[in-house]
Design a protein around this motif. Structure first.
Motif, PDB file in Angstrom:
ATOM      1  N   LEU A 142       0.819  -1.219   0.000  1.00  0.00           N
ATOM      2  CA  LEU A 142       0.000   0.000   0.000  1.00  0.00           C
ATOM      3  C   LEU A 142       0.853   1.271   0.000  1.00  0.00           C
ATOM      4  O   LEU A 142       0.523   2.251  -0.678  1.00  0.00           O
ATOM      5  N   VAL A 143       1.929   1.261   0.782  1.00  0.00           N
ATOM      6  CA  VAL A 143       2.812   2.425   0.837  1.00  0.00           C
ATOM      7  C   VAL A 143       3.666   2.501  -0.420  1.00  0.00           C
ATOM      8  O   VAL A 143       3.849   3.570  -1.006  1.00  0.00           O
ATOM      9  N   GLY A 144       4.175   1.342  -0.853  1.00  0.00           N
ATOM     10  CA  GLY A 144       5.080   1.306  -1.989  1.00  0.00           C
ATOM     11  C   GLY A 144       4.475   1.821  -3.288  1.00  0.00           C
ATOM     12  O   GLY A 144       5.117   2.567  -4.025  1.00  0.00           O
ATOM     13  N   VAL A 145       3.234   1.419  -3.574  1.00  0.00           N
ATOM     14  CA  VAL A 145       2.623   1.829  -4.838  1.00  0.00           C
ATOM     15  C   VAL A 145       2.446   3.345  -4.915  1.00  0.00           C
ATOM     16  O   VAL A 145       2.341   3.912  -6.007  1.00  0.00           O
ATOM     17  N   VAL A 146       2.426   3.988  -3.750  1.00  0.00           N
ATOM     18  CA  VAL A 146       2.266   5.448  -3.729  1.00  0.00           C
ATOM     19  C   VAL A 146       3.620   6.147  -3.774  1.00  0.00           C
ATOM     20  O   VAL A 146       3.865   6.994  -4.636  1.00  0.00           O
ATOM     21  N   ILE A 147       4.538   5.780  -2.875  1.00  0.00           N
ATOM     22  CA  ILE A 147       5.789   6.535  -2.764  1.00  0.00           C
ATOM     23  C   ILE A 147       6.734   6.283  -3.932  1.00  0.00           C
ATOM     24  O   ILE A 147       7.542   7.149  -4.273  1.00  0.00           O
ATOM     25  N   LEU A 148       6.635   5.121  -4.587  1.00  0.00           N
ATOM     26  CA  LEU A 148       7.509   4.856  -5.725  1.00  0.00           C
ATOM     27  C   LEU A 148       7.166   5.752  -6.917  1.00  0.00           C
ATOM     28  O   LEU A 148       7.973   5.917  -7.826  1.00  0.00           O
ATOM     29  N   GLY A 149       5.974   6.338  -6.876  1.00  0.00           N
ATOM     30  CA  GLY A 149       5.564   7.250  -7.947  1.00  0.00           C
ATOM     31  C   GLY A 149       6.042   8.666  -7.742  1.00  0.00           C
ATOM     32  O   GLY A 149       5.793   9.540  -8.587  1.00  0.00           O
ATOM     33  N   GLY A 150       6.717   8.936  -6.622  1.00  0.00           N
ATOM     34  CA  GLY A 150       7.265  10.268  -6.373  1.00  0.00           C
ATOM     35  C   GLY A 150       6.291  11.205  -5.695  1.00  0.00           C
ATOM     36  O   GLY A 150       5.179  10.822  -5.295  1.00  0.00           O
ATOM     37  N   ILE A 151       6.697  12.460  -5.573  1.00  0.00           N
ATOM     38  CA  ILE A 151       5.919  13.435  -4.811  1.00  0.00           C
ATOM     39  C   ILE A 151       4.553  13.708  -5.422  1.00  0.00           C
ATOM     40  O   ILE A 151       3.569  13.932  -4.707  1.00  0.00           O
ATOM     41  N   ILE A 178      17.466   8.076  -4.592  1.00  0.00           N
ATOM     42  CA  ILE A 178      16.036   7.998  -4.297  1.00  0.00           C
ATOM     43  C   ILE A 178      15.525   6.560  -4.232  1.00  0.00           C
ATOM     44  O   ILE A 178      14.873   6.166  -3.259  1.00  0.00           O
ATOM     45  N   ARG A 179      15.805   5.742  -5.254  1.00  0.00           N
ATOM     46  CA  ARG A 179      15.262   4.382  -5.266  1.00  0.00           C
ATOM     47  C   ARG A 179      15.800   3.536  -4.112  1.00  0.00           C
ATOM     48  O   ARG A 179      15.014   2.853  -3.428  1.00  0.00           O
ATOM     49  N   PRO A 180      17.122   3.557  -3.827  1.00  0.00           N
ATOM     50  CA  PRO A 180      17.604   2.816  -2.650  1.00  0.00           C
ATOM     51  C   PRO A 180      16.945   3.287  -1.354  1.00  0.00           C
ATOM     52  O   PRO A 180      16.617   2.466  -0.486  1.00  0.00           O
ATOM     53  N   TYR A 181      16.746   4.593  -1.233  1.00  0.00           N
ATOM     54  CA  TYR A 181      16.091   5.113  -0.027  1.00  0.00           C
ATOM     55  C   TYR A 181      14.679   4.565   0.100  1.00  0.00           C
ATOM     56  O   TYR A 181      14.260   4.148   1.197  1.00  0.00           O
ATOM     57  N   GLN A 182      13.927   4.554  -0.985  1.00  0.00           N
ATOM     58  CA  GLN A 182      12.550   4.083  -0.943  1.00  0.00           C
ATOM     59  C   GLN A 182      12.486   2.607  -0.540  1.00  0.00           C
ATOM     60  O   GLN A 182      11.598   2.195   0.220  1.00  0.00           O
ATOM     61  N   VAL A 183      13.431   1.798  -1.028  1.00  0.00           N
ATOM     62  CA  VAL A 183      13.473   0.381  -0.680  1.00  0.00           C
ATOM     63  C   VAL A 183      13.748   0.209   0.814  1.00  0.00           C
ATOM     64  O   VAL A 183      13.078  -0.571   1.503  1.00  0.00           O
ATOM     65  N   VAL A 184      14.730   0.947   1.331  1.00  0.00           N
ATOM     66  CA  VAL A 184      15.060   0.862   2.752  1.00  0.00           C
ATOM     67  C   VAL A 184      13.884   1.357   3.605  1.00  0.00           C
ATOM     68  O   VAL A 184      13.562   0.770   4.647  1.00  0.00           O
ATOM     69  N   PHE A 185      13.227   2.405   3.170  1.00  0.00           N
ATOM     70  CA  PHE A 185      12.059   2.932   3.883  1.00  0.00           C
ATOM     71  C   PHE A 185      10.993   1.854   4.001  1.00  0.00           C
ATOM     72  O   PHE A 185      10.414   1.650   5.088  1.00  0.00           O
ATOM     73  N   LEU A 186      10.726   1.125   2.923  1.00  0.00           N
ATOM     74  CA  LEU A 186       9.713   0.073   2.937  1.00  0.00           C
ATOM     75  C   LEU A 186      10.137  -1.092   3.830  1.00  0.00           C
ATOM     76  O   LEU A 186       9.289  -1.734   4.467  1.00  0.00           O
ATOM     77  N   THR A 221       0.837   9.355   7.615  1.00  0.00           N
ATOM     78  CA  THR A 221       2.118   9.834   8.137  1.00  0.00           C
ATOM     79  C   THR A 221       3.279   9.170   7.409  1.00  0.00           C
ATOM     80  O   THR A 221       4.293   9.814   7.116  1.00  0.00           O
ATOM     81  N   MET A 222       3.141   7.897   7.093  1.00  0.00           N
ATOM     82  CA  MET A 222       4.182   7.197   6.331  1.00  0.00           C
ATOM     83  C   MET A 222       4.377   7.839   4.959  1.00  0.00           C
ATOM     84  O   MET A 222       5.516   8.020   4.498  1.00  0.00           O
ATOM     85  N   LEU A 223       3.295   8.189   4.309  1.00  0.00           N
ATOM     86  CA  LEU A 223       3.393   8.825   2.990  1.00  0.00           C
ATOM     87  C   LEU A 223       4.075  10.189   3.100  1.00  0.00           C
ATOM     88  O   LEU A 223       4.963  10.517   2.297  1.00  0.00           O
ATOM     89  N   GLY A 224       3.662  10.972   4.088  1.00  0.00           N
ATOM     90  CA  GLY A 224       4.225  12.315   4.238  1.00  0.00           C
ATOM     91  C   GLY A 224       5.699  12.286   4.576  1.00  0.00           C
ATOM     92  O   GLY A 224       6.508  12.999   3.966  1.00  0.00           O
ATOM     93  N   TRP A 225       6.076  11.425   5.532  1.00  0.00           N
ATOM     94  CA  TRP A 225       7.478  11.387   5.946  1.00  0.00           C
ATOM     95  C   TRP A 225       8.388  10.765   4.901  1.00  0.00           C
ATOM     96  O   TRP A 225       9.581  11.071   4.823  1.00  0.00           O
ATOM     97  N   SER A 226       7.853   9.872   4.068  1.00  0.00           N
ATOM     98  CA  SER A 226       8.669   9.324   2.983  1.00  0.00           C
ATOM     99  C   SER A 226       9.084  10.442   2.027  1.00  0.00           C
ATOM    100  O   SER A 226      10.183  10.423   1.468  1.00  0.00           O
ATOM    101  N   THR A 227       8.197  11.424   1.863  1.00  0.00           N
ATOM    102  CA  THR A 227       8.507  12.567   1.006  1.00  0.00           C
ATOM    103  C   THR A 227       9.584  13.442   1.639  1.00  0.00           C
ATOM    104  O   THR A 227      10.478  13.935   0.943  1.00  0.00           O
TER     105      THR A 227
END
Length: 482
Positions: free
Chosen positions: A207-216, A408-416, A387-393
């Motif tokens: 749920l988080v990944g499909v949103v944050i991987l698309g960027g801001i 960016i991509r490595p960060y998103q993977v670690v965040f997830l 909050t997860m969506l906002g802080w990932s940004t």
């Protein structure tokens, strides 16, 4: 005592020290300074709210709408701090803490305005034309001492980067998993609970990944719909409960005001008492709740489509109004009136059955049949997810400053991964470390706000008080070469 336990205890002590009176003084002092320099910009809250719902202008520059930038920031700030955080202040500092929490929101509006103003004024473009801003760029471009500005900018970005993994990921997912399993008695302990939490973790990562991987832009598309919905539903639920406690509301408000200035004991001494405790916990929880002065919201505000810095600064400051002045206030009144209406809660605290804020919150909501648990459960799930969506940004913006687009991509993977880890039980040590770095974000950010106070004051006079809000800022936005 093993090494991990000892290290965790040390980190916990550091966390308590960092969020002590020195941090309260820094943030509250910045709030007062910003209020004075902007000539009490809080009086323009009506204009701010109107702007936040207005359509964007074709001749303005930016990547996302003004409302989108606001909701992305609110997604990160409207969270468990508004539910459990208010109860923390009430339990430790007494009803008076709620008043001082509210006061931090009123004065914090000016700091949110000032930090957003400099974020937009000193924003830049990356090599692809995307807007980047925040305390990093204000410090680097705005301070006269360039070397100091660069050092402070890097520190701020590092603090934001680290904080995002705890406050934005593991702590939130841990809370969300706890809420879900709490409604399934057979899954509250043992191997079944671990398996269920792992399944929740996988589902949440998706749920988080499909949103944050698309960027801001992807994040703001979701928050534009999610944040107003969750805020209205939660506020409506609290107001219904307040109405159900109608005969105790006036007494609850009176108790909050009386305890704030006299420090008298409340609920038979079951909760904190004393002016010092009310001030300390009210300021601490209020400052933590709205994040004014931490420099988080301006990270995404810099992407807004806006004609000039003052317009988006006004829009952003309305976030503090909604977060602390409104939502935390009605939560506080709801909790105090519920405790007055249900003496069993007081008895539970005195007996030691209710020792933590989460227990107090759950007990208070559960005292209202059907509606209470529903409001708490749905509110916690939506708040933690947003909050997860906002802080990932926020973390995304910090990584862009430190490592460029390749990070960016490595960060998103670690965040997830941290999102998943929080669901299966990890998080306490990470919470304390990220809580420290979250607080430390305030130091370079407040330096930027204080050092550039003259810039904010001059711009506010021109755009706001001389009524030039529709004027387009003609300043050239620098473009990075990498």
């Amino acid at each position: 005592m093993d090494f991990i336990t000892a290290f965790s205890d040390i980190v916990s002590e550091i966390d308590s020290f960092v969020w002590g009176w020195a941090m309260i003084a820094l943030l509250l002092g910045t709030h007062i300074y910003s209020t004075v320099r902007t000539k009490f910009i809080q009086r323009k809250i009506g204009t701010a709210i109107k702007l936040s719902f207005s359509s964007d202008d074709a001749d303005a520059e930016g990547d996302v709408s003004q409302f989108g930038a606001l909701t992305a920031a609110l997604a990160a700030t409207i969270g468990t701090g508004n539910i459990v955080g208010v109860a923390t202040g009430l339990l430790a500092g007494g009803p008076g803490a709620i008043f001082w929490m509210w006061i931090t929101g009123v004065f914090g509006i000016a700091t949110k305005y000032a930090e957003t103003y400099i974020s937009v004024k000193y924003r830049v473009r990356d090599a692809n034309g995307e807007m980047l801003g925040g305390a990093m760029y204000a410090l680097e471009r705005g301070l006269k001492h360039k070397k100091l500005g660069r050092v402070l900018a890097v520190l701020f970005a590092v603090f934001a980067f680290v904080a995002s993994f705890g406050i934005g990921a593991s702590v939130q997912s841990n809370a969300l998993a706890g809420v879900v399993t709490a409604y399934i008695p057979d899954l509250q302990s043992g191997a079944q609970a671990m398996g269920a939490n792992a399944m929740i973790g996988v589902f949440l990562v998706i749920l988080v990944g499909v949103v944050i991987l698309g960027g801001i832009k992807s994040v703001t598309r979701v928050t534009e719909r999610l944040v107003p919905l969750m805020a209205v539903l939660y506020a409506a639920g609290c107001l219904v409960i307040i109405c159900m406690n109608g005969q105790y509301v006036v007494e609850a408000v009176g108790l909050i005001l009386t305890c704030a200035f006299t420090g008298q004991a409340a609920f038979g001494g079951a909760v904190g008492s004393g002016i010092a405790l009310a001030l300390q916990y009210g300021f601490k929880r209020g400052l933590f709740s709205n994040e004014s002065g931490l420099g988080s919201a301006p990270l995404v505000a810099a992407n807004a489509t806006t004609k000039n810095p003052a317009r988006q600064a006004l829009v952003s400051m309305s976030g503090t109004f909604w977060d602390t002045v409104i939502i935390c206030a009605i939560t506080g009144i709801m909790l105090v009136s519920t405790m007055l209406a249900n003496p069993s809660i007081e008895a539970g605290i005195l007996a030691g059955d209710i020792t933590a804020a989460a227990e107090l919150t759950t007990t208070a909501f559960s005292s209202i049949p059907v509606l209470g648990p529903l409001v708490l459960g749905v509110g916690m799930i939506l708040f933690t997810y947003s909050t997860m969506l906002g802080w990932s940004t926020y973390g995304n913006r910090a990584v862009m400053y430190l490592f460029g687009k390749k990070g960016i991509r490595p960060y998103q993977v670690v965040f997830l991964l941290f999102v998943f880890w929080g669901c299966i039980g990890g998080g306490e040590l990470v919470w304390n470390i990220s809580d420290i770095t979250n607080a430390l974000m305030a130091v370079p950010n407040c330096i930027a706000v204080l050092a550039l106070g003259g810039v904010v004051a001059a711009g506010t006079n021109h755009y706001v008080y001389e009524k030039n809000l529709d004027e387009v800022d003609e300043a050239v936005i620098p473009q990075l070469q990498k």
